[in-house]
Design a protein around this motif. Structure first.
Motif, mmCIF file in Angstrom:
data_model
loop_
_atom_site.group_PDB
_atom_site.id
_atom_site.type_symbol
_atom_site.label_atom_id
_atom_site.label_comp_id
_atom_site.label_asym_id
_atom_site.label_seq_id
_atom_site.Cartn_x
_atom_site.Cartn_y
_atom_site.Cartn_z
ATOM 1 N N GLY A 109 0.831 -1.212 0.000
ATOM 2 C CA GLY A 109 0.000 0.000 0.000
ATOM 3 C C GLY A 109 0.853 1.244 0.000
ATOM 4 N N SER A 110 0.202 2.362 -0.133
ATOM 5 C CA SER A 110 0.971 3.601 -0.145
ATOM 6 C C SER A 110 1.393 3.952 1.282
ATOM 7 C CB SER A 110 0.109 4.693 -0.770
ATOM 8 O OG SER A 110 0.266 5.878 -0.094
ATOM 9 N N ALA A 111 2.681 3.793 1.546
ATOM 10 C CA ALA A 111 3.183 3.916 2.918
ATOM 11 C C ALA A 111 2.999 5.311 3.499
ATOM 12 C CB ALA A 111 4.659 3.522 2.951
ATOM 13 N N ASP A 112 3.241 6.329 2.724
ATOM 14 C CA ASP A 112 3.182 7.684 3.245
ATOM 15 C C ASP A 112 1.809 8.050 3.773
ATOM 16 O OD1 ASP A 112 5.762 8.158 2.906
ATOM 17 O OD2 ASP A 112 5.594 9.406 1.092
ATOM 18 N N SER A 113 0.782 7.767 2.968
ATOM 19 C CA SER A 113 -0.552 8.149 3.420
ATOM 20 C C SER A 113 -0.979 7.306 4.617
ATOM 21 C CB SER A 113 -1.562 8.027 2.283
ATOM 22 O OG SER A 113 -1.747 6.664 1.991
ATOM 23 N N GLU A 114 -0.502 6.056 4.662
ATOM 24 C CA GLU A 114 -0.839 5.192 5.802
ATOM 25 C C GLU A 114 -0.212 5.755 7.087
ATOM 26 O OE1 GLU A 114 -2.990 3.081 5.502
ATOM 27 O OE2 GLU A 114 -2.995 2.797 3.345
ATOM 28 N N ILE A 115 1.031 6.178 6.949
ATOM 29 C CA ILE A 115 1.724 6.711 8.133
ATOM 30 C C ILE A 115 1.039 7.985 8.600
ATOM 31 C CG2 ILE A 115 3.891 7.751 8.957
ATOM 32 C CD1 ILE A 115 5.338 5.606 7.292
ATOM 33 N N GLY A 116 0.637 8.798 7.629
ATOM 34 C CA GLY A 116 -0.075 10.033 7.969
ATOM 35 C C GLY A 116 -1.353 9.704 8.734
ATOM 36 N N MET A 117 -2.078 8.691 8.261
ATOM 37 C CA MET A 117 -3.332 8.298 8.902
ATOM 38 C C MET A 117 -3.062 7.759 10.307
ATOM 39 S SD MET A 117 -6.161 5.998 6.988
ATOM 40 C CE MET A 117 -5.726 4.437 7.683
ATOM 41 N N LEU A 118 -2.009 6.964 10.349
ATOM 42 C CA LEU A 118 -1.639 6.354 11.631
ATOM 43 C C LEU A 118 -1.308 7.421 12.670
ATOM 44 C CD1 LEU A 118 -0.651 3.722 13.166
ATOM 45 C CD2 LEU A 118 1.610 4.383 12.400
ATOM 46 N N THR A 119 -0.504 8.395 12.256
ATOM 47 C CA THR A 119 -0.124 9.459 13.173
ATOM 48 C C THR A 119 -1.377 10.171 13.680
ATOM 49 O OG1 THR A 119 1.705 9.794 11.654
ATOM 50 C CG2 THR A 119 1.493 11.376 13.439
ATOM 51 N N GLN A 120 -2.286 10.395 12.768
ATOM 52 C CA GLN A 120 -3.516 11.088 13.150
ATOM 53 C C GLN A 120 -4.324 10.259 14.150
ATOM 54 O OE1 GLN A 120 -6.058 12.012 9.862
ATOM 55 N NE2 GLN A 120 -7.558 12.938 11.233
ATOM 56 N N GLN A 121 -4.383 8.949 13.859
ATOM 57 C CA GLN A 121 -5.161 8.081 14.756
ATOM 58 C C GLN A 121 -4.550 8.037 16.154
ATOM 59 O OE1 GLN A 121 -5.217 4.591 12.339
ATOM 60 N NE2 GLN A 121 -7.403 4.781 11.926
ATOM 61 N N VAL A 122 -3.227 7.944 16.196
ATOM 62 C CA VAL A 122 -2.545 7.905 17.497
ATOM 63 C C VAL A 122 -2.835 9.204 18.253
ATOM 64 C CG1 VAL A 122 -0.317 7.851 18.659
ATOM 65 C CG2 VAL A 122 -0.758 6.306 16.770
ATOM 66 N N ALA A 123 -2.751 10.326 17.523
ATOM 67 C CA ALA A 123 -2.983 11.620 18.167
ATOM 68 C C ALA A 123 -4.409 11.691 18.701
ATOM 69 C CB ALA A 123 -2.735 12.745 17.170
ATOM 70 N N GLU A 124 -5.369 11.191 17.913
ATOM 71 C CA GLU A 124 -6.760 11.219 18.368
ATOM 72 C C GLU A 124 -6.951 10.373 19.612
ATOM 73 O OE1 GLU A 124 -9.268 10.095 15.124
ATOM 74 O OE2 GLU A 124 -8.836 11.960 14.043
ATOM 75 N N MET A 125 -6.248 9.223 19.612
ATOM 76 C CA MET A 125 -6.374 8.329 20.763
ATOM 77 C C MET A 125 -5.808 8.980 22.032
ATOM 78 S SD MET A 125 -5.829 4.500 19.708
ATOM 79 C CE MET A 125 -4.098 4.639 19.688
#
Lengths: 179, 264
Positions: free
Chosen positions: B120-136
Protein backbone atom coordinates in the motif's frame (compact mmCIF):
# COMPACT_ATOMS: atom_id res chain seq x y z
CA UNK A 1 10.11 1.52 36.24
CA UNK A 2 11.28 5.05 36.82
CA UNK A 3 8.88 7.22 38.69
CA UNK A 4 8.19 10.76 37.67
CA UNK A 5 9.66 12.48 40.65
CA UNK A 6 8.07 15.83 40.03
CA UNK A 7 4.71 14.08 39.73
CA UNK A 8 5.18 12.62 43.15
CA UNK A 9 6.13 15.98 44.52
CA UNK A 10 2.92 17.44 43.15
CA UNK A 11 1.09 14.76 45.02
CA UNK A 12 2.77 15.89 48.19
CA UNK A 13 0.93 19.20 47.93
CA UNK A 14 -2.33 17.32 47.91
CA UNK A 15 -1.33 15.24 50.92
CA UNK A 16 -0.38 18.39 52.74
CA UNK A 17 -3.75 20.00 52.02
CA UNK A 18 -5.52 16.89 53.23
CA UNK A 19 -3.58 16.22 56.41
CA UNK A 20 -1.87 19.37 57.67
CA UNK A 21 -4.66 20.46 60.01
CA UNK A 22 -5.08 17.06 61.51
CA UNK A 23 -1.34 16.67 62.08
CA UNK A 24 -1.17 20.15 63.53
CA UNK A 25 -4.00 19.24 65.92
CA UNK A 26 -2.10 16.14 67.00
CA UNK A 27 1.09 18.06 67.75
CA UNK A 28 -0.66 21.00 69.32
CA UNK A 29 -2.59 18.84 71.78
CA UNK A 30 0.67 17.22 72.80
CA UNK A 31 2.87 20.32 72.97
CA UNK A 32 0.44 23.28 73.40
CA UNK A 33 3.02 25.20 71.41
CA UNK A 34 1.97 26.74 68.09
CA UNK A 35 5.45 27.28 66.67
CA UNK A 36 6.74 23.89 67.70
CA UNK A 37 3.64 22.19 66.26
CA UNK A 38 3.97 23.97 62.94
CA UNK A 39 7.64 23.05 62.76
CA UNK A 40 6.82 19.45 63.53
CA UNK A 41 4.17 19.32 60.78
CA UNK A 42 6.72 20.78 58.38
CA UNK A 43 9.23 18.13 59.42
CA UNK A 44 6.72 15.33 58.87
CA UNK A 45 6.27 16.45 55.27
CA UNK A 46 10.00 16.87 54.84
CA UNK A 47 10.37 13.25 55.92
CA UNK A 48 7.54 12.09 53.68
CA UNK A 49 9.31 13.79 50.81
CA UNK A 50 12.63 12.26 51.71
CA UNK A 51 11.37 8.76 52.33
CA UNK A 52 8.49 8.63 49.87
CA UNK A 53 10.16 5.80 47.97
CA UNK A 54 9.80 3.62 51.07
CA UNK A 55 6.01 3.88 51.03
CA UNK A 56 4.61 1.21 48.74
CA UNK A 57 0.94 1.73 49.31
CA UNK A 58 0.63 -1.25 51.63
CA UNK A 59 -1.20 -0.21 54.77
CA UNK A 60 -2.94 3.08 55.23
CA UNK A 61 -1.07 6.23 54.35
CA UNK A 62 -2.24 7.96 57.53
CA UNK A 63 -0.75 5.18 59.67
CA UNK A 64 2.58 5.60 57.89
CA UNK A 65 2.36 9.36 58.31
CA UNK A 66 1.53 9.18 62.03
CA UNK A 67 4.37 6.74 62.48
CA UNK A 68 6.72 9.50 61.32
CA UNK A 69 4.83 12.08 63.35
CA UNK A 70 5.29 10.02 66.53
CA UNK A 71 9.00 9.55 65.90
CA UNK A 72 9.46 13.25 65.36
CA UNK A 73 7.50 14.06 68.46
CA UNK A 74 9.61 11.61 70.49
CA UNK A 75 12.77 13.43 69.33
CA UNK A 76 11.23 16.77 70.15
CA UNK A 77 10.13 15.58 73.58
CA UNK A 78 13.57 14.25 74.45
CA UNK A 79 15.15 17.51 73.41
CA UNK A 80 12.69 19.52 75.50
CA UNK A 81 13.41 17.36 78.50
CA UNK A 82 17.15 17.78 78.07
CA UNK A 83 16.66 21.52 77.97
CA UNK A 84 14.88 21.33 81.31
CA UNK A 85 11.49 22.37 79.96
CA UNK A 86 8.97 22.67 82.77
CA UNK A 87 5.85 20.86 81.84
CA UNK A 88 2.33 22.26 82.07
CA UNK A 89 2.27 24.98 84.68
CA UNK A 90 3.68 27.76 82.52
CA UNK A 91 2.04 26.83 79.24
CA UNK A 92 -1.34 25.80 80.48
CA UNK A 93 -1.82 28.60 82.97
CA UNK A 94 -1.58 31.20 80.27
CA UNK A 95 -4.97 30.03 79.02
CA UNK A 96 -6.52 31.26 82.21
CA UNK A 97 -5.21 34.79 81.90
CA UNK A 98 -7.54 35.75 79.12
CA UNK A 99 -10.23 37.99 80.58
CA UNK A 100 -10.93 40.08 77.50
CA UNK A 101 -13.49 37.64 76.13
CA UNK A 102 -17.20 37.93 76.71
CA UNK A 103 -18.57 35.89 79.58
CA UNK A 104 -20.24 33.14 77.56
CA UNK A 105 -17.29 32.49 75.30
CA UNK A 106 -15.06 32.73 78.34
CA UNK A 107 -16.90 29.91 80.06
CA UNK A 108 -16.78 27.79 76.93
CA UNK A 109 -13.13 28.63 76.46
CA UNK A 110 -12.39 27.78 80.08
CA UNK A 111 -13.98 24.40 79.69
CA UNK A 112 -11.78 23.65 76.72
CA UNK A 113 -8.69 25.04 78.38
CA UNK A 114 -9.48 23.03 81.46
CA UNK A 115 -9.58 20.05 79.18
CA UNK A 116 -6.15 20.83 77.75
CA UNK A 117 -4.85 21.43 81.26
CA UNK A 118 -6.21 18.10 82.41
CA UNK A 119 -4.77 16.42 79.36
CA UNK A 120 -1.36 17.87 80.16
CA UNK A 121 -1.43 16.25 83.59
CA UNK A 122 -1.63 12.76 82.11
CA UNK A 123 1.37 10.63 81.23
CA UNK A 124 2.53 11.03 77.65
CA UNK A 125 1.32 7.55 76.77
CA UNK A 126 -2.22 8.23 78.00
CA UNK A 127 -2.32 11.68 76.49
CA UNK A 128 -1.21 10.42 73.11
CA UNK A 129 -3.75 7.62 72.87
CA UNK A 130 -6.55 10.01 73.83
CA UNK A 131 -5.40 12.59 71.32
CA UNK A 132 -5.26 10.02 68.53
CA UNK A 133 -8.59 8.37 69.30
CA UNK A 134 -10.76 11.15 70.66
CA UNK A 135 -9.35 14.34 69.14
CA UNK A 136 -8.02 13.00 65.85
CA UNK A 137 -10.80 10.41 65.64
CA UNK A 138 -8.45 7.72 64.45
CA UNK A 139 -9.94 4.24 64.36
CA UNK A 140 -8.85 1.80 67.07
CA UNK A 141 -7.66 -0.59 64.36
CA UNK A 142 -5.32 2.09 62.99
CA UNK A 143 -4.05 3.01 66.45
CA UNK A 144 -3.40 -0.66 67.08
CA UNK A 145 -1.35 -0.87 63.85
CA UNK A 146 0.49 2.30 64.71
CA UNK A 147 1.41 1.22 68.22
CA UNK A 148 1.87 -2.47 67.56
CA UNK A 149 -0.96 -3.44 69.92
CA UNK A 150 -4.12 -5.50 69.60
CA UNK A 151 -7.36 -3.63 69.17
CA UNK A 152 -8.64 -4.73 72.57
CA UNK A 153 -5.40 -3.57 74.20
CA UNK A 154 -6.04 -0.18 72.63
CA UNK A 155 -9.55 -0.12 74.11
CA UNK A 156 -8.19 -0.98 77.54
CA UNK A 157 -5.63 1.83 77.33
CA UNK A 158 -8.30 4.25 76.20
CA UNK A 159 -10.46 3.27 79.15
CA UNK A 160 -7.61 3.93 81.60
CA UNK A 161 -6.69 7.20 79.98
CA UNK A 162 -10.25 8.49 79.79
CA UNK A 163 -10.90 7.49 83.39
CA UNK A 164 -7.84 9.34 84.63
CA UNK A 165 -8.64 12.35 82.47
CA UNK A 166 -12.09 12.46 84.01
CA UNK A 167 -10.62 12.42 87.53
CA UNK A 168 -8.04 15.12 86.81
CA UNK A 169 -10.62 17.24 85.02
CA UNK A 170 -13.03 16.99 87.94
CA UNK A 171 -10.31 17.99 90.37
CA UNK A 172 -9.29 21.00 88.27
CA UNK A 173 -12.92 22.00 87.88
CA UNK A 174 -13.41 22.07 91.65
CA UNK A 175 -10.20 24.06 92.10
CA UNK A 176 -11.14 26.65 89.48
CA UNK A 177 -14.61 27.12 90.98
CA UNK A 178 -13.06 27.82 94.40
CA UNK A 179 -10.77 30.57 93.05
CA UNK B 1 -11.13 -3.93 87.35
CA UNK B 2 -10.48 -6.61 84.79
CA UNK B 3 -9.46 -5.70 81.28
CA UNK B 4 -12.45 -7.38 79.64
CA UNK B 5 -14.74 -4.89 81.40
CA UNK B 6 -12.59 -1.96 80.29
CA UNK B 7 -12.78 -2.86 76.64
CA UNK B 8 -16.58 -3.30 76.95
CA UNK B 9 -16.94 0.09 78.62
CA UNK B 10 -14.92 1.79 75.86
CA UNK B 11 -17.28 0.30 73.27
CA UNK B 12 -20.32 1.26 75.36
CA UNK B 13 -19.17 4.89 75.54
CA UNK B 14 -18.58 4.94 71.79
CA UNK B 15 -21.97 3.33 71.20
CA UNK B 16 -20.42 0.51 69.21
CA UNK B 17 -21.44 -2.51 71.31
CA UNK B 18 -22.86 -5.40 69.32
CA UNK B 19 -26.07 -7.02 70.59
CA UNK B 20 -24.14 -9.88 72.17
CA UNK B 21 -21.60 -7.62 73.81
CA UNK B 22 -24.35 -5.32 75.01
CA UNK B 23 -25.96 -8.31 76.78
CA UNK B 24 -22.60 -9.15 78.32
CA UNK B 25 -22.18 -5.52 79.40
CA UNK B 26 -25.62 -5.44 81.09
CA UNK B 27 -24.85 -8.66 82.86
CA UNK B 28 -21.64 -7.22 84.35
CA UNK B 29 -23.54 -4.13 85.41
CA UNK B 30 -26.17 -6.29 87.15
CA UNK B 31 -23.46 -8.32 88.84
CA UNK B 32 -21.81 -5.13 90.08
CA UNK B 33 -18.55 -5.52 88.12
CA UNK B 34 -19.27 -2.39 86.16
CA UNK B 35 -20.50 0.73 87.94
CA UNK B 36 -22.82 2.71 85.68
CA UNK B 37 -22.20 6.02 87.46
CA UNK B 38 -18.55 5.84 86.63
CA UNK B 39 -19.27 4.85 83.04
CA UNK B 40 -21.69 7.76 82.59
CA UNK B 41 -19.15 10.19 84.07
CA UNK B 42 -16.61 8.96 81.52
CA UNK B 43 -19.13 9.31 78.72
CA UNK B 44 -19.72 12.89 79.78
CA UNK B 45 -15.97 13.47 79.69
CA UNK B 46 -15.88 12.16 76.13
CA UNK B 47 -18.68 14.61 75.32
CA UNK B 48 -16.52 17.51 76.52
CA UNK B 49 -13.73 16.31 74.23
CA UNK B 50 -16.10 16.18 71.26
CA UNK B 51 -16.99 19.83 71.82
CA UNK B 52 -13.37 20.96 71.96
CA UNK B 53 -12.37 23.27 69.14
CA UNK B 54 -9.78 22.06 66.70
CA UNK B 55 -6.58 24.05 66.96
CA UNK B 56 -5.81 25.74 63.63
CA UNK B 57 -2.33 26.37 62.25
CA UNK B 58 -1.33 29.83 60.99
CA UNK B 59 -0.90 30.71 57.30
CA UNK B 60 2.86 30.65 57.82
CA UNK B 61 2.80 26.85 57.96
CA UNK B 62 1.31 26.51 54.47
CA UNK B 63 3.64 29.12 53.10
CA UNK B 64 6.64 27.37 54.59
CA UNK B 65 5.54 24.06 53.16
CA UNK B 66 5.00 25.34 49.63
CA UNK B 67 8.32 27.11 49.73
CA UNK B 68 9.97 23.86 50.75
CA UNK B 69 8.12 22.04 47.97
CA UNK B 70 9.16 24.59 45.37
CA UNK B 71 12.78 24.30 46.48
CA UNK B 72 12.63 20.51 46.34
CA UNK B 73 11.14 20.63 42.84
CA UNK B 74 13.94 22.91 41.75
CA UNK B 75 16.57 20.44 42.88
CA UNK B 76 14.79 17.31 41.73
CA UNK B 77 13.97 18.05 38.09
CA UNK B 78 13.87 14.71 36.31
CA UNK B 79 16.18 13.99 33.39
CA UNK B 80 14.06 15.01 30.37
CA UNK B 81 14.75 11.89 28.30
CA UNK B 82 14.07 9.53 31.19
CA UNK B 83 11.10 11.72 32.04
CA UNK B 84 9.55 11.25 28.64
CA UNK B 85 9.98 7.48 28.67
CA UNK B 86 8.67 7.06 32.16
CA UNK B 87 5.78 9.42 31.46
CA UNK B 88 4.94 7.39 28.41
CA UNK B 89 5.13 4.07 30.21
CA UNK B 90 3.15 5.47 33.14
CA UNK B 91 0.53 6.87 30.82
CA UNK B 92 0.17 3.56 29.02
CA UNK B 93 0.36 1.02 31.80
CA UNK B 94 -0.97 2.56 34.98
CA UNK B 95 -4.51 3.35 33.92
CA UNK B 96 -7.36 1.62 32.16
CA UNK B 97 -7.40 4.32 29.49
CA UNK B 98 -3.67 3.95 29.08
CA UNK B 99 -3.91 0.22 28.57
CA UNK B 100 -6.79 0.66 26.13
CA UNK B 101 -4.82 3.21 24.18
CA UNK B 102 -1.77 0.95 24.14
CA UNK B 103 -3.92 -1.92 22.81
CA UNK B 104 -5.28 0.37 20.11
CA UNK B 105 -1.81 1.54 19.23
CA UNK B 106 -0.58 -2.05 18.80
CA UNK B 107 -3.54 -2.78 16.55
CA UNK B 108 -2.87 0.26 14.38
CA UNK B 109 0.83 -0.60 14.18
CA UNK B 110 -0.11 -4.16 13.13
CA UNK B 111 -2.53 -2.97 10.47
CA UNK B 112 0.01 -0.51 9.17
CA UNK B 113 2.74 -3.15 9.00
CA UNK B 114 0.35 -5.47 7.11
CA UNK B 115 -0.58 -2.78 4.63
CA UNK B 116 3.02 -1.78 4.20
CA UNK B 117 4.12 -5.27 3.37
CA UNK B 118 1.08 -5.63 1.15
CA UNK B 119 2.44 -2.80 -1.01
CA UNK B 120 0.00 0.00 0.00
CA UNK B 121 0.97 3.60 -0.14
CA UNK B 122 3.18 3.92 2.92
CA UNK B 123 3.18 7.68 3.24
CA UNK B 124 -0.55 8.15 3.42
CA UNK B 125 -0.84 5.19 5.80
CA UNK B 126 1.72 6.71 8.13
CA UNK B 127 -0.07 10.03 7.97
CA UNK B 128 -3.33 8.30 8.90
CA UNK B 129 -1.64 6.35 11.63
CA UNK B 130 -0.12 9.46 13.17
CA UNK B 131 -3.52 11.09 13.15
CA UNK B 132 -5.16 8.08 14.76
CA UNK B 133 -2.54 7.91 17.50
CA UNK B 134 -2.98 11.62 18.17
CA UNK B 135 -6.76 11.22 18.37
CA UNK B 136 -6.37 8.33 20.76
CA UNK B 137 -4.01 10.27 22.98
CA UNK B 138 -6.41 13.18 22.88
CA UNK B 139 -9.37 11.07 24.02
CA UNK B 140 -7.23 9.48 26.70
CA UNK B 141 -6.04 12.85 27.94
CA UNK B 142 -9.53 14.35 28.09
CA UNK B 143 -10.84 11.32 30.01
CA UNK B 144 -7.92 11.50 32.40
CA UNK B 145 -8.60 15.16 33.13
CA UNK B 146 -12.02 14.11 34.40
CA UNK B 147 -10.63 11.43 36.74
CA UNK B 148 -11.20 11.78 40.46
CA UNK B 149 -7.59 11.14 41.36
CA UNK B 150 -5.30 14.15 41.25
CA UNK B 151 -2.41 12.00 40.01
CA UNK B 152 -4.46 10.83 37.04
CA UNK B 153 -5.40 14.38 36.20
CA UNK B 154 -1.76 15.44 36.44
CA UNK B 155 -0.84 12.64 34.06
CA UNK B 156 -3.58 13.84 31.72
CA UNK B 157 -2.02 17.29 31.68
CA UNK B 158 1.41 15.79 31.05
CA UNK B 159 0.11 13.81 28.06
CA UNK B 160 -1.38 16.96 26.58
CA UNK B 161 2.16 18.27 26.35
CA UNK B 162 2.92 15.68 23.67
CA UNK B 163 -0.07 16.56 21.49
CA UNK B 164 -0.21 18.76 18.38
CA UNK B 165 -0.33 22.44 19.26
CA UNK B 166 -3.24 23.71 17.21
CA UNK B 167 -5.81 21.35 18.66
CA UNK B 168 -8.63 23.35 20.22
CA UNK B 169 -10.19 20.31 21.86
CA UNK B 170 -7.01 19.82 23.86
CA UNK B 171 -6.57 23.47 24.76
CA UNK B 172 -10.25 23.80 25.72
CA UNK B 173 -9.86 20.85 28.06
CA UNK B 174 -6.73 22.41 29.51
CA UNK B 175 -8.51 25.71 30.10
CA UNK B 176 -11.34 23.87 31.85
CA UNK B 177 -8.69 22.36 34.11
CA UNK B 178 -6.86 25.64 34.57
CA UNK B 179 -9.99 27.45 35.71
CA UNK B 180 -11.97 24.70 37.34
CA UNK B 181 -9.79 21.95 38.78
CA UNK B 182 -9.99 21.78 42.56
CA UNK B 183 -6.30 20.98 42.95
CA UNK B 184 -3.83 23.86 42.69
CA UNK B 185 -1.16 21.40 41.60
CA UNK B 186 -3.19 20.27 38.60
CA UNK B 187 -4.04 23.87 37.71
CA UNK B 188 -0.37 24.85 37.86
CA UNK B 189 0.54 21.91 35.61
CA UNK B 190 -2.14 23.00 33.10
CA UNK B 191 -0.76 26.53 33.22
CA UNK B 192 2.73 25.26 32.47
CA UNK B 193 1.49 23.49 29.33
CA UNK B 194 -0.64 26.43 28.18
CA UNK B 195 2.31 28.79 28.68
CA UNK B 196 3.98 27.00 25.79
CA UNK B 197 1.11 28.00 23.49
CA UNK B 198 1.03 31.63 24.60
CA UNK B 199 2.06 32.87 21.13
CA UNK B 200 -1.41 31.96 19.93
CA UNK B 201 -3.65 35.03 20.51
CA UNK B 202 -6.65 32.85 21.47
CA UNK B 203 -4.65 31.03 24.13
CA UNK B 204 -3.18 34.29 25.37
CA UNK B 205 -6.68 35.75 25.70
CA UNK B 206 -7.76 32.67 27.65
CA UNK B 207 -4.81 33.01 30.00
CA UNK B 208 -5.60 36.67 30.65
CA UNK B 209 -9.24 35.86 31.38
CA UNK B 210 -8.14 33.14 33.76
CA UNK B 211 -6.46 35.64 36.11
CA UNK B 212 -9.62 36.85 37.81
CA UNK B 213 -10.90 33.29 38.15
CA UNK B 214 -8.01 32.12 40.31
CA UNK B 215 -8.42 32.15 44.07
CA UNK B 216 -5.20 30.45 45.04
CA UNK B 217 -2.31 32.86 45.75
CA UNK B 218 0.05 30.40 44.05
CA UNK B 219 -1.92 30.60 40.82
CA UNK B 220 -2.31 34.36 41.01
CA UNK B 221 1.41 34.83 41.43
CA UNK B 222 2.26 32.28 38.71
CA UNK B 223 -0.02 34.09 36.24
CA UNK B 224 1.45 37.44 37.23
CA UNK B 225 4.96 36.14 36.51
CA UNK B 226 3.82 34.83 33.15
CA UNK B 227 2.19 38.12 32.18
CA UNK B 228 5.37 40.00 33.06
CA UNK B 229 7.30 37.62 30.85
CA UNK B 230 4.81 38.11 28.01
CA UNK B 231 4.62 41.88 28.70
CA UNK B 232 0.87 41.55 28.27
CA UNK B 233 -0.74 44.93 28.95
CA UNK B 234 -4.27 43.60 28.63
CA UNK B 235 -3.75 41.64 31.83
CA UNK B 236 -3.49 44.79 33.96
CA UNK B 237 -7.26 45.25 34.27
CA UNK B 238 -7.61 41.70 35.50
CA UNK B 239 -4.90 42.19 38.09
CA UNK B 240 -6.54 45.39 39.26
CA UNK B 241 -9.70 43.39 39.97
CA UNK B 242 -7.66 41.08 42.18
CA UNK B 243 -6.08 44.08 43.92
CA UNK B 244 -9.50 45.45 44.75
CA UNK B 245 -10.80 42.13 46.05
CA UNK B 246 -10.88 41.68 49.82
CA UNK B 247 -10.11 38.00 49.44
CA UNK B 248 -6.69 38.57 47.94
CA UNK B 249 -3.98 38.21 50.60
CA UNK B 250 -1.80 41.28 51.22
CA UNK B 251 1.43 39.54 50.17
CA UNK B 252 -0.13 38.60 46.85
CA UNK B 253 -1.34 42.16 46.36
CA UNK B 254 2.16 43.53 46.77
CA UNK B 255 3.55 40.96 44.30
CA UNK B 256 0.80 41.88 41.82
CA UNK B 257 1.53 45.58 42.18
CA UNK B 258 5.17 44.87 41.49
CA UNK B 259 4.24 42.84 38.42
CA UNK B 260 1.95 45.57 37.08
CA UNK B 261 4.83 47.98 37.46
CA UNK B 262 7.05 45.70 35.40
CA UNK B 263 4.45 45.36 32.63
CA UNK B 264 3.86 49.09 32.38
Amino acid sequence: MLRVKSGQLDQLGLLFERHNRSLYGFFFRLTTDTDASEDLVQNVFLRIMKYRHTYHGDGKFTTWMYHMARNLFADYYKKQKRMGYKEDVETTDRYFRDDVNAESTRIQQEEIDLLQKALDRLSLEKKEILVLSKFQEMRYREIADLMGLTESAVKVRIFRALKELREVYEKLETQSSIY
Amino acid sequence: MEEQYMSLITDYIDGTLTVDREREFRQYVDEGHIVMEEVEAMKQMQGVITLAERPEPTEAMSEGFYQMLAEAKGTERPDPSAGFLSQLSQAFFTTVFGRMAFGGLLLVVGVMAGMNFGGGSADSEIGMLTQQVAEMQETMMISMLKEESVTERLKGVQISNELPRSNTKVTDALFMTLNGDESTNVRIAALQVLEGYADDPVIREGLINSISQQESPLMQVALAELMVELQEKKSIDQFKQLLESENTPEEVKSTLEESIGKIM
